[in-house]
Design a protein around this motif. Structure first.
Motif, mmCIF file in Angstrom:
data_model
loop_
_atom_site.group_PDB
_atom_site.id
_atom_site.type_symbol
_atom_site.label_atom_id
_atom_site.label_comp_id
_atom_site.label_asym_id
_atom_site.label_seq_id
_atom_site.Cartn_x
_atom_site.Cartn_y
_atom_site.Cartn_z
ATOM 1 N N LEU A 124 17.361 59.726 -1.733
ATOM 2 C CA LEU A 124 15.977 60.260 -0.965
ATOM 3 C C LEU A 124 15.224 61.031 -2.090
ATOM 4 O O LEU A 124 15.730 61.340 -2.995
ATOM 5 N N PRO A 125 13.882 61.161 -1.761
ATOM 6 C CA PRO A 125 12.966 61.826 -2.766
ATOM 7 C C PRO A 125 13.697 63.232 -2.857
ATOM 8 O O PRO A 125 14.229 63.786 -1.989
ATOM 9 N N GLU A 130 16.716 68.127 -0.968
ATOM 10 C CA GLU A 130 16.775 69.541 -0.656
ATOM 11 C C GLU A 130 16.790 70.131 0.421
ATOM 12 O O GLU A 130 17.612 70.720 0.861
ATOM 13 N N ALA A 131 15.559 69.802 1.118
ATOM 14 C CA ALA A 131 15.524 70.384 2.358
ATOM 15 C C ALA A 131 16.481 69.983 3.353
ATOM 16 O O ALA A 131 17.128 70.863 4.200
ATOM 17 N N LEU A 132 17.049 68.565 3.034
ATOM 18 C CA LEU A 132 17.867 68.139 4.243
ATOM 19 C C LEU A 132 19.158 68.815 3.853
ATOM 20 O O LEU A 132 19.858 69.441 4.826
ATOM 21 N N VAL A 145 15.077 77.803 4.831
ATOM 22 C CA VAL A 145 14.688 76.695 3.827
ATOM 23 C C VAL A 145 13.577 76.751 3.226
ATOM 24 O O VAL A 145 13.434 76.900 1.967
ATOM 25 N N GLY A 146 12.762 77.320 4.110
ATOM 26 C CA GLY A 146 11.228 77.446 3.724
ATOM 27 C C GLY A 146 11.294 78.369 2.506
ATOM 28 O O GLY A 146 10.309 78.426 1.433
ATOM 29 N N GLU A 147 12.067 79.634 2.917
ATOM 30 C CA GLU A 147 11.883 80.626 1.704
ATOM 31 C C GLU A 147 12.812 80.243 0.712
ATOM 32 O O GLU A 147 12.043 80.643 -0.640
ATOM 33 N N THR A 155 6.008 72.474 6.528
ATOM 34 C CA THR A 155 6.804 71.498 5.498
ATOM 35 C C THR A 155 8.072 71.320 5.627
ATOM 36 O O THR A 155 8.345 69.972 5.452
ATOM 37 N N VAL A 156 8.787 72.158 5.767
ATOM 38 C CA VAL A 156 10.332 71.934 5.549
ATOM 39 C C VAL A 156 10.640 71.110 6.992
ATOM 40 O O VAL A 156 11.420 70.136 6.810
ATOM 41 N N LYS A 157 10.106 71.247 7.949
ATOM 42 C CA LYS A 157 10.360 70.348 9.206
ATOM 43 C C LYS A 157 10.022 68.817 8.859
ATOM 44 O O LYS A 157 10.698 68.085 9.322
ATOM 45 N N SER A 158 8.781 68.951 8.345
ATOM 46 C CA SER A 158 8.450 67.369 8.015
ATOM 47 C C SER A 158 9.419 66.896 6.983
ATOM 48 O O SER A 158 9.536 65.345 7.089
ATOM 49 N N ARG A 159 9.502 67.454 5.936
ATOM 50 C CA ARG A 159 10.537 66.795 4.964
ATOM 51 C C ARG A 159 11.974 66.612 5.449
ATOM 52 O O ARG A 159 12.454 65.391 5.301
ATOM 53 N N VAL A 160 12.413 67.343 6.317
ATOM 54 C CA VAL A 160 13.887 67.063 7.088
ATOM 55 C C VAL A 160 13.636 65.837 8.058
ATOM 56 O O VAL A 160 14.474 64.870 7.750
ATOM 57 N N ALA A 161 12.577 65.868 8.737
ATOM 58 C CA ALA A 161 12.400 64.678 9.751
ATOM 59 C C ALA A 161 12.354 63.492 8.810
ATOM 60 O O ALA A 161 12.774 62.354 9.257
#
Length: 179
Positions: A124-125, A130-132, A145-147, A155-161
């Motif tokens: 994964l990128p 990292e977010a996942l 995670v955002g903190e 942004t965290v939500k979209s990266r995890v998705a």
């Protein structure tokens, strides 16, 4: 009932050296485990985890409590791993299998599946990985995670998705069980 990290920090600031030892014991395995998932190398992860603990505890008197200590600690670990990756200029190799992951009754199939997942996550990128890992393996909320990553929760939500979508597309055809 065990004292919270924040209570241990207050005790340490009050002169209780044992409180720092308790924090170190409490965070040794989580620091190493997260570093292992991010770096993919046991030796590097051990060193990165210890370095992160040292860095965090050296700056503990400056911890201001605006974020939870666990969030702050995760950020220190992630930054330590990023620094190591930049210095070594290499991608993480493999990830350790999550002991809580569902397992297959056949050990060979289970190991094969674990290896497929490890490779897929490692590919994964970096921002999505990292977010996942922080969300699903670190057990942090989206806002935490955002903190840690210093990015907005959206942004965290979209990266995890995106990460989960990539994993589904890559793994679904290979992990289907004909039984």
């Amino acid at each position: 009932m065990e004292p919270t990290d924040e209570i241990l920090i207050d005790r340490y600031r009050g002169g209780d050296a044992g409180a720092l030892e308790e924090l170190a014991r409490r965070w040794e395995a989580p620091a190493r485990d997260l570093a292992m998932r991010l770096l993919g190398n046991r030796e590097e992860a051990q060193e990165a985890g210890q370095a992160a603990l040292f860095r965090a505890f050296a700056g503990l008197r400056r911890f201001d409590g605006r974020a939870r200590f666990s969030t702050w600690m995760h950020r220190v670990i992630v930054n330590q791993c990023r620094d190591r990756q930049r210095r070594q200029r290499k991608r993480p190799a493999a990830l350790v299998r999550d002991p809580a992951a569902p397992s297959h009754p056949d050990p060979l199939i289970r190991e094969e599946r674990s290896e497929l997942v490890r490779r897929a996550v490692a590919d994964l990128p970096e921002d999505e990985r990292e977010a996942l890992l922080l969300k699903h393996y670190g057990g942090l909320s989206f806002s935490e995670v955002g903190e840690v990553l210093a990015i907005p929760t959206t942004t965290v939500k979209s990266r995890v998705a995106r990460a989960l979508d990539r994993l589904r597309r890559r793994l679904a055809p290979r992990l289907e069980d004909p039984r």
